[in-house]
Design a protein around this motif. Structure first.
Motif, mmCIF file in Angstrom:
data_model
loop_
_atom_site.group_PDB
_atom_site.id
_atom_site.type_symbol
_atom_site.label_atom_id
_atom_site.label_comp_id
_atom_site.label_asym_id
_atom_site.label_seq_id
_atom_site.Cartn_x
_atom_site.Cartn_y
_atom_site.Cartn_z
ATOM 1 N N THR A 50 -3.967 11.203 5.649
ATOM 2 C CA THR A 50 -3.492 10.581 6.879
ATOM 3 C C THR A 50 -4.647 9.867 7.578
ATOM 4 O O THR A 50 -5.817 10.005 7.201
ATOM 5 C CB THR A 50 -2.896 11.631 7.827
ATOM 6 N N ARG A 51 -4.311 9.105 8.610
ATOM 7 C CA ARG A 51 -5.356 8.377 9.336
ATOM 8 C C ARG A 51 -6.400 9.296 9.947
ATOM 9 O O ARG A 51 -7.530 8.873 10.201
ATOM 10 C CB ARG A 51 -4.705 7.511 10.419
ATOM 11 N N CYS A 80 -0.287 6.763 5.917
ATOM 12 C CA CYS A 80 -0.972 7.695 5.034
ATOM 13 C C CYS A 80 -1.015 7.106 3.638
ATOM 14 O O CYS A 80 -0.299 6.143 3.335
ATOM 15 C CB CYS A 80 -0.308 9.076 5.030
ATOM 16 N N ILE A 81 -1.856 7.683 2.814
ATOM 17 C CA ILE A 81 -1.960 7.290 1.414
ATOM 18 C C ILE A 81 -1.689 8.527 0.571
ATOM 19 O O ILE A 81 -2.321 9.572 0.763
ATOM 20 C CB ILE A 81 -3.362 6.738 1.083
ATOM 21 N N VAL A 104 7.401 2.224 1.753
ATOM 22 C CA VAL A 104 6.357 2.603 0.801
ATOM 23 C C VAL A 104 5.884 1.354 0.065
ATOM 24 O O VAL A 104 6.701 0.533 -0.383
ATOM 25 C CB VAL A 104 6.881 3.651 -0.205
ATOM 26 N N ARG A 105 4.573 1.200 -0.053
ATOM 27 C CA ARG A 105 3.982 0.153 -0.875
ATOM 28 C C ARG A 105 3.181 0.820 -1.993
ATOM 29 O O ARG A 105 2.484 1.801 -1.755
ATOM 30 C CB ARG A 105 3.074 -0.766 -0.043
ATOM 31 N N GLN A 126 5.827 0.160 9.756
ATOM 32 C CA GLN A 126 5.473 1.532 9.412
ATOM 33 C C GLN A 126 5.570 1.676 7.896
ATOM 34 O O GLN A 126 6.654 1.532 7.339
ATOM 35 C CB GLN A 126 6.429 2.529 10.070
ATOM 36 N N PHE A 127 4.459 1.963 7.255
ATOM 37 C CA PHE A 127 4.500 2.097 5.803
ATOM 38 C C PHE A 127 3.433 3.077 5.335
ATOM 39 O O PHE A 127 2.452 3.360 6.032
ATOM 40 C CB PHE A 127 4.310 0.729 5.126
ATOM 41 N N ALA A 128 3.677 3.597 4.161
ATOM 42 C CA ALA A 128 2.707 4.446 3.477
ATOM 43 C C ALA A 128 2.367 3.803 2.150
ATOM 44 O O ALA A 128 3.130 2.990 1.629
ATOM 45 C CB ALA A 128 3.275 5.847 3.263
ATOM 46 N N VAL A 129 1.232 4.143 1.594
ATOM 47 C CA VAL A 129 0.816 3.642 0.293
ATOM 48 C C VAL A 129 0.900 4.769 -0.732
ATOM 49 O O VAL A 129 0.425 5.882 -0.481
ATOM 50 C CB VAL A 129 -0.625 3.086 0.335
#
Length: 526
Positions: A50-51, A80-81, A104-105, A126-129
């Motif tokens: 997370t950040r 987050c990743i 999600v990307r 708003q996205f997560a990797v």
């Protein structure tokens, strides 16, 4: 109208149109709920960055190849990743993301010219990797002549694994070994074997993909339309997350010959280049001669699938103006040509396993396709412009000839449409130090691109999807869905007539436009 009534109308509209409400409290709650959902789905906490995690910045920057994107304050970074280690982690990220309104990307860990796999330009996004760099296994079946490769592998890792199992086999993909398989295959994938064997996607026979519902599909389960779309249609950012690819390998000879012949504009380089564009696309399929044009030098870089003794008479007959001699020849194994071409004569096969490739200077990439030869006097004007850039930065044009196998396949066979009639592809790369915005260097780059317009493909002016360029256009979200109308501006350039079919497939498999970025395929409802 009161504030409460206005908010009620906005919420009512969004219920029916699935639009995004930029409410910081909702965003914070969604983020916390998303992270909690991931842990409930059995993703170990140490794989969720997370950040606020000490590992977040280093993980985020591990795949940033272009220094201008290291300034993470210039765009939105992921909530987050997830450094996925198995397919269930990818599925959990998609399921939890849909449940808690977090997109999600996917990131393979290779190159990304516009950084769309790890950043967003819209501050509200708003996205997560899902980082796939830990999912990079390669399973080679030498007897069958095939391999399964996960999307997180690099091309170097793929080439090395094939060679380790069977030196007589290879694969037709890109020159740079640090490119990620997932993104490369999703856009087409061409390299030094393209004239003999075509594109990487021309040899994909199966794949596994996590779709917008979180289901894992193979070719049979996804159906031929979706399987068609992911082989060159930018599948990693539009249709789902491709976990692995089943590829058909190709034979390579025991000896290949690599050469570099450099000429300066003062010693006939422009004349040789003018003739090259007529000759190179029509040469026998066993030879590939590409051009690297710089302000004060033109390098003719080639590979022949055979020995120098076989190559020299061929070159003297087909391309006498290059005046190639035996001293230009470098005989080696195919696997040795990978580090030699990309890294130089002192590089070893082991070097292609190095995943790091961070540029020390900022870069901007553009691309073109050429279907009619450019006259000599125009090339002279181009080189006059090139010599102006030395005051601003550096510049290279990589020019790859088509013809032979790559052009013999119909443009609708895969989403990659740049086939019959194409003489060559141009990649323009501008480099500069200092100011990440590169105001003067980028103006020069735009001016050159504008100058080239009359001399390259038209209606549309074509571009290569893997050389992503946001200057061609960005998606516009209308009622929560990327607009096909606005996306056509850039989509037709990358995919020509295939763009409409891609958008139709998108509408079937991801009608809510869950997998989305600034240049993802929009859904087209018919």
């Amino acid at each position: 109208m009161s504030h409460s009534k206005t908010l009620l109308l906005v919420i009512t509209f969004c219920i029916f149109s699935s639009c995004y409400i930029p409410n910081p409290t909702i965003a914070h709650d969604s983020s916390k709920s998303f992270i909690h959902c991931l842990t409930k789905k059995s993703i170990p906490p140490w794989l969720i960055h997370t950040r606020s995690s000490s590992s977040y910045t280093s993980i985020l920057k591990s795949s940033i190849r272009n220094p201008k994107f290291l300034n993470t304050a210039a765009s939105t970074t992921p909530l987050c990743i997830v450094t996925a280690k198995k397919t269930s982690h990818i599925q959990a990220a998609v399921v939890c993301g849909r449940r808690h309104r977090v997109r999600v990307r996917a990131r393979s860990g290779g190159h990304d010219y516009e950084g769309l796999s790890y950043r967003a330009e819209d501050r509200r996004e708003q996205f997560a990797v899902v980082d796939l760099s830990e999912m990079r296994s390669v399973r080679v079946d030498a007897a069958d002549g095939t391999a399964w490769v996960q999307s997180g592998a690099t091309l170097g890792e793929l080439y090395h694994a094939i060679w380790s199992h069977e030196p007589g086999l290879g694969f037709p993909a890109g020159v740079c070994p640090t490119v990620g398989v997932g993104g490369h295959f999703s856009g087409g994938g061409f390299g030094m074997l393209q004239r003999k064997h075509g594109l990487a996607v021309d040899h994909v026979v199966n794949a596994t993909l996590v779709d917008a519902r979180g289901d894992l599909l193979d070719r049979d389960a996804m159906g031929e339309d979706l399987f068609w779309a992911i082989r060159g249609g930018g599948g990693g950012g539009s249709f789902g997350i491709v976990v692995s690819w089943h590829i058909k390998l190709v034979p390579v000879p025991a000896t290949v010959t690599v050469f570099d012949v450099a000429r300066t504009p003062e010693h006939g380089a422009i004349d040789v280049l003018t003739k090259w564009q007529e000759i190179a696309p029509r040469m026998p399929e066993d030879i590939m001669v590409r051009v690297i044009a710089e302000p004060h030098r033109v390098t003719f870089e080639g590979m022949y699938l055979g020995t120098c003794d076989e190559l020299l008479p061929l070159m003297h007959h087909q391309f006498p103006d290059l005046a190639m001699i035996r001293g230009d020849c470098n005989e080696m194994r195919w696997i040795e040509s990978i580090p030699y071409i990309h890294l130089g004569s002192n590089a070893t096969v082991a070097d292609i396993l190095n995943r790091s490739s961070i540029s020390r200077v900022n870069t901007k990439n553009r691309s073109d396709y050429v279907r009619n030869t450019i006259p000599n006097h125009i090339w002279k004007k181009i080189f006059t412009m090139l010599q102006q850039v030395t005051n601003l930065g550096e510049f290279q044009m990589y020019i790859d000839p088509y013809g032979a196998k790559i052009s013999s396949i119909h443009e609708s066979a895969t989403p990659f449409p740049h086939r019959e009639g194409v003489l060559y592809n141009i990649q323009y790369i501008t480099y500069w130090n200092g100011d990440a915005n590169g105001t003067l260097a980028l103006k020069w780059s735009r001016d050159l691109y504008k100058f080239m317009e009359p001399h390259v493909s038209k209606n549309p002016r074509e571009a290569y999807a893997n050389y992503r360029d946001l200057d061609l256009g960005r998606n516009k979200v209308v009622n929560g869905i990327s607009s096909y109308h606005y996306a056509r501006v850039w989509g037709k350039r990358y995919f020509r007539h295939n763009f409409e079919r891609l958008a139709t497939v998108k509408a079937k498999v991801d009608p809510d436009d869950y997998f989305r970025n600034e240049q993802s395929i929009p859904p087209l409802f018919k």
